[in-house]
Scaffold this motif. Sequence first.
Motif, PDB file in Angstrom:
ATOM      1  N   ARG A   1     -30.865-120.426 -41.525  1.00 24.68           N
ATOM      2  CA  ARG A   1     -30.801-121.784 -40.977  1.00 24.68           C
ATOM      3  C   ARG A   1     -30.011-121.798 -39.672  1.00 24.68           C
ATOM      4  N   ALA A   2     -28.979-120.977 -39.585  1.00 20.38           N
ATOM      5  CA  ALA A   2     -28.191-120.889 -38.356  1.00 20.38           C
ATOM      6  C   ALA A   2     -29.037-120.359 -37.206  1.00 20.38           C
ATOM      7  N   ARG A   3     -29.884-119.380 -37.482  1.00 23.07           N
ATOM      8  CA  ARG A   3     -30.772-118.848 -36.442  1.00 23.07           C
ATOM      9  C   ARG A   3     -31.710-119.939 -35.932  1.00 23.07           C
ATOM     10  N   GLN A   4     -32.209-120.786 -36.838  1.00 22.36           N
ATOM     11  CA  GLN A   4     -33.100-121.874 -36.424  1.00 22.36           C
ATOM     12  C   GLN A   4     -32.377-122.850 -35.499  1.00 22.36           C
ATOM     13  N   GLY A   5     -31.141-123.207 -35.874  1.00 22.94           N
ATOM     14  CA  GLY A   5     -30.368-124.121 -35.037  1.00 22.94           C
ATOM     15  C   GLY A   5     -30.071-123.530 -33.672  1.00 22.94           C
ATOM     16  N   PHE A   6     -29.761-122.239 -33.629  1.00 24.33           N
ATOM     17  CA  PHE A   6     -29.474-121.562 -32.367  1.00 24.33           C
ATOM     18  C   PHE A   6     -30.723-121.560 -31.480  1.00 24.33           C
ATOM     19  N   ALA A   7     -31.889-121.330 -32.101  1.00 23.50           N
ATOM     20  CA  ALA A   7     -33.144-121.333 -31.347  1.00 23.50           C
ATOM     21  C   ALA A   7     -33.466-122.725 -30.803  1.00 23.50           C
TER      22      ALA A   7
ATOM     23  N   ASP B   1     -27.966-109.254 -37.932  1.00 20.66           N
ATOM     24  CA  ASP B   1     -27.038-110.344 -38.250  1.00 20.66           C
ATOM     25  C   ASP B   1     -25.746-110.251 -37.458  1.00 20.66           C
ATOM     26  N   ALA B   2     -25.224-109.040 -37.291  1.00 20.57           N
ATOM     27  CA  ALA B   2     -23.961-108.876 -36.567  1.00 20.57           C
ATOM     28  C   ALA B   2     -24.105-109.338 -35.123  1.00 20.57           C
ATOM     29  N   THR B   3     -25.238-108.989 -34.491  1.00 18.18           N
ATOM     30  CA  THR B   3     -25.457-109.405 -33.105  1.00 18.18           C
ATOM     31  C   THR B   3     -25.603-110.913 -33.007  1.00 18.18           C
ATOM     32  N   PHE B   4     -26.381-111.473 -33.937  1.00 16.63           N
ATOM     33  CA  PHE B   4     -26.591-112.915 -33.906  1.00 16.63           C
ATOM     34  C   PHE B   4     -25.271-113.670 -34.090  1.00 16.63           C
ATOM     35  N   LEU B   5     -24.455-113.265 -35.058  1.00 17.30           N
ATOM     36  CA  LEU B   5     -23.191-113.958 -35.312  1.00 17.30           C
ATOM     37  C   LEU B   5     -22.265-113.882 -34.109  1.00 17.30           C
ATOM     38  N   ASP B   6     -22.320-112.785 -33.391  1.00 11.75           N
ATOM     39  CA  ASP B   6     -21.522-112.655 -32.181  1.00 11.75           C
ATOM     40  C   ASP B   6     -22.028-113.612 -31.097  1.00 11.75           C
ATOM     41  N   LYS B   7     -23.364-113.672 -30.936  1.00 12.26           N
ATOM     42  CA  LYS B   7     -23.959-114.576 -29.946  1.00 12.26           C
ATOM     43  C   LYS B   7     -23.659-116.041 -30.274  1.00 12.26           C
ATOM     44  N   ALA B   8     -23.628-116.341 -31.584  1.00 13.07           N
ATOM     45  CA  ALA B   8     -23.406-117.723 -32.023  1.00 13.07           C
ATOM     46  C   ALA B   8     -21.925-118.088 -32.097  1.00 13.07           C
ATOM     47  N   ARG B   9     -21.048-117.199 -31.647  1.00 13.69           N
ATOM     48  CA  ARG B   9     -19.606-117.428 -31.587  1.00 13.69           C
ATOM     49  C   ARG B   9     -18.995-117.625 -32.974  1.00 13.69           C
ATOM     50  N   LEU B  10     -19.515-116.940 -33.987  1.00 16.86           N
ATOM     51  CA  LEU B  10     -18.985-117.047 -35.340  1.00 16.86           C
ATOM     52  C   LEU B  10     -18.114-115.856 -35.727  1.00 16.86           C
ATOM     53  N   THR B  11     -18.152-114.804 -34.941  1.00 14.96           N
ATOM     54  CA  THR B  11     -17.313-113.638 -35.195  1.00 14.96           C
ATOM     55  C   THR B  11     -16.485-113.320 -33.958  1.00 14.96           C
TER      56      THR B  11
ATOM     57  N   PRO C   1     -22.004-122.567 -48.410  1.00 12.68           N
ATOM     58  CA  PRO C   1     -21.933-122.724 -46.954  1.00 12.68           C
ATOM     59  C   PRO C   1     -22.143-124.177 -46.531  1.00 12.68           C
ATOM     60  N   PHE C   2     -21.217-124.727 -45.743  1.00  9.32           N
ATOM     61  CA  PHE C   2     -21.305-126.115 -45.312  1.00  9.32           C
ATOM     62  C   PHE C   2     -22.573-126.383 -44.500  1.00  9.32           C
ATOM     63  N   LEU C   3     -23.106-125.382 -43.849  1.00 12.27           N
ATOM     64  CA  LEU C   3     -24.318-125.561 -43.062  1.00 12.27           C
ATOM     65  C   LEU C   3     -25.461-126.054 -43.939  1.00 12.27           C
ATOM     66  N   LEU C   4     -25.475-125.657 -45.207  1.00 13.29           N
ATOM     67  CA  LEU C   4     -26.518-126.093 -46.144  1.00 13.29           C
ATOM     68  C   LEU C   4     -26.035-127.229 -47.039  1.00 13.29           C
TER      69      LEU C   4
ATOM     70  N   THR D   1     -17.026-124.915 -31.179  1.00  8.27           N
ATOM     71  CA  THR D   1     -17.935-124.119 -30.351  1.00  8.27           C
ATOM     72  C   THR D   1     -19.071-123.550 -31.192  1.00  8.27           C
ATOM     73  N   ALA D   2     -18.739-123.000 -32.364  1.00  9.19           N
ATOM     74  CA  ALA D   2     -19.778-122.429 -33.229  1.00  9.19           C
ATOM     75  C   ALA D   2     -20.777-123.491 -33.676  1.00  9.19           C
ATOM     76  N   MET D   3     -20.292-124.667 -34.064  1.00  5.24           N
ATOM     77  CA  MET D   3     -21.190-125.735 -34.507  1.00  5.24           C
ATOM     78  C   MET D   3     -22.043-126.244 -33.356  1.00  5.24           C
ATOM     79  N   THR D   4     -21.494-126.210 -32.148  1.00  6.61           N
ATOM     80  CA  THR D   4     -22.289-126.577 -30.974  1.00  6.61           C
ATOM     81  C   THR D   4     -23.403-125.569 -30.745  1.00  6.61           C
ATOM     82  N   GLU D   5     -23.087-124.279 -30.871  1.00  7.98           N
ATOM     83  CA  GLU D   5     -24.090-123.228 -30.686  1.00  7.98           C
ATOM     84  C   GLU D   5     -25.217-123.345 -31.716  1.00  7.98           C
ATOM     85  N   LEU D   6     -24.888-123.850 -32.915  1.00  9.20           N
ATOM     86  CA  LEU D   6     -25.907-123.996 -33.962  1.00  9.20           C
ATOM     87  C   LEU D   6     -26.604-125.346 -33.903  1.00  9.20           C
ATOM     88  N   ASN D   7     -26.335-126.113 -32.842  1.00  6.05           N
ATOM     89  CA  ASN D   7     -27.010-127.393 -32.596  1.00  6.05           C
ATOM     90  C   ASN D   7     -26.666-128.451 -33.643  1.00  6.05           C
TER      91      ASN D   7
END
Length: 548
Positions: free
Chosen positions: A177-183, A198-208, A254-257, A353-359
């Motif tokens: 779901r996070a990938r969908q929001g980022f897209a 997943d590691a790359t995506f989480l870094d791009k999404a500012r979660l790690t 996860p709060f996202l869901l 910032t992370a929640m903004t990246e996930l739209n």
Amino acid sequence: MSPDEMHALLTSLIDGWENEVVEFKEAARQYSADKTGEYVSALSNEANLRGAHSAWLVFGVSNSRQVTGTTHLESVEKRQSLKHHVQQSIDQGLTIREIYEVERDGKRVLLLEIPAAPLGIPISWKGDYRARAGESLVPLSLDKQDEIRKQTINTDWTAEVIPNATLDHLDPDAILRARQGFAERYPRLADRIHSWDDATFLDKARLTLDGGITRAAILLLGKNTATHLVSPHPAELTWKLTGAESAYEHFQTPFLLTATALAKRIRNVQLRLLPPDELIYREISKYDERSVLEALYNCIAHQDYRQRSRVIVTEHIDRVEFISVGEFFDRAPEDYMLSERVPRSYRNPFLVTAMTELNLIDHLGSGIQRIVADQRRRFLPMPDYDLSDPTEVKLTIHGAVIDEAYTQLMMVRTDLPLEDVLALDRVQKKMPVTKEAVARLRRAHLIEGRSPNLHVSSVVAAATDTMAAYVRTRAQSDDFYAKLVMDYLTVAGEASRRDINELLWDKLSDALDDSQKRNKVMNLLTKMRRNAQIRNAGTRSKPRWMLA
């Protein structure tokens, strides 16, 4: 505090005497509310800078350290009124925490407990930041303002890396779901996102951070079995239903869901509203789904996680309340309702910032504006922010009509400026309205009555078909009431005060209370006597009114 604790505190304050966080005033009879507000700003800021939990403003003690006593703020109503006055003019919504009464040698002393300014937020009184220089009241210097504002740097709870956390602690569905929001936020990257591990995506999404799993990542994406990683924080959202039916449910990560799952618990039936001069009902949902999620995401993004409290969503029959711990972080809600103001800082910048990246949210502070716009578009009352408790923020979204006149007016007058809509909303809720707003609404013929008993005007009543309610609250002219008294005396010959009260009582405006009605009748009779229309043939205590 117990009486013994209050006595001990008063003794210790007098012994230590005045400093940056303690001020004494003799205030034998009263003390300026505005000056009190200035001291609240100054003492609150100084308590923050010195790491004190509270500061103290003491009334009833002289400069010679003698207890002289005070009659200031004798009633509960006056003390509550002072708290409200301070909260209205402190730009961040902070107010006096408590007012204690201490009896010392038969003399009354007041101890006003003032909370320290929250981390990162200097406190201003009517736009001016105040401080102390020894015992003096002075402006808060720019370096002190910066010192307070920088307090949250490097102290962001959500940015901390959890040493033992791994990708296995994250929920695969939440990551998807996070990938969908980022897209959705970055459509140009949509074709590339699926190729990232997943590691790359989480870094791009500012979660790690440098590959490390942060508390923000656990809150948004963590499995419900991973909440121990952020212990002792409960990492929960709670939904509670109150009223004729009652129920509750806790939602963990996860709060996202789970935020969406909680939002679906709120019963969202259709409401039918009939516009003036129309025969077809308009149907709207009780709550706007976007507004509910916006409110919930803001609670998640901005609550003070160091307080180890859950977000609580309480569903009533006519409204939903969202409560998160931590004061309103930057300015006041009204600032974001009426302007395109952008927050200067955040309590949890990493999580935001992370929640903004996930739209999920944005950085521009427009969430409040969207909720206001959604309520206005649906002709329902405006959202309410309750900041009376400086340790939490309570947002109420209404799902029912409070005053039909207001709702129908919104349908008719879609051209009203937002500031007038907000002011009229306060009128319908019987909430205080600024003098400037009252004057503006009077000029537009939108309200009548005397503050605080304001009510809908005849222009609005005609537009909203509530003329009957308007007539009950509209005051008639003195000539109208005098004619009734004259007609009564012509037939009856004379009348007691009780007779005249009974004649006029139910004809006086419903906006007046009993005391105001008695004064109205007394003033009317005095005016008629001076105009030689009537005379008193009895005594002052037992009048017999007759035609002059």
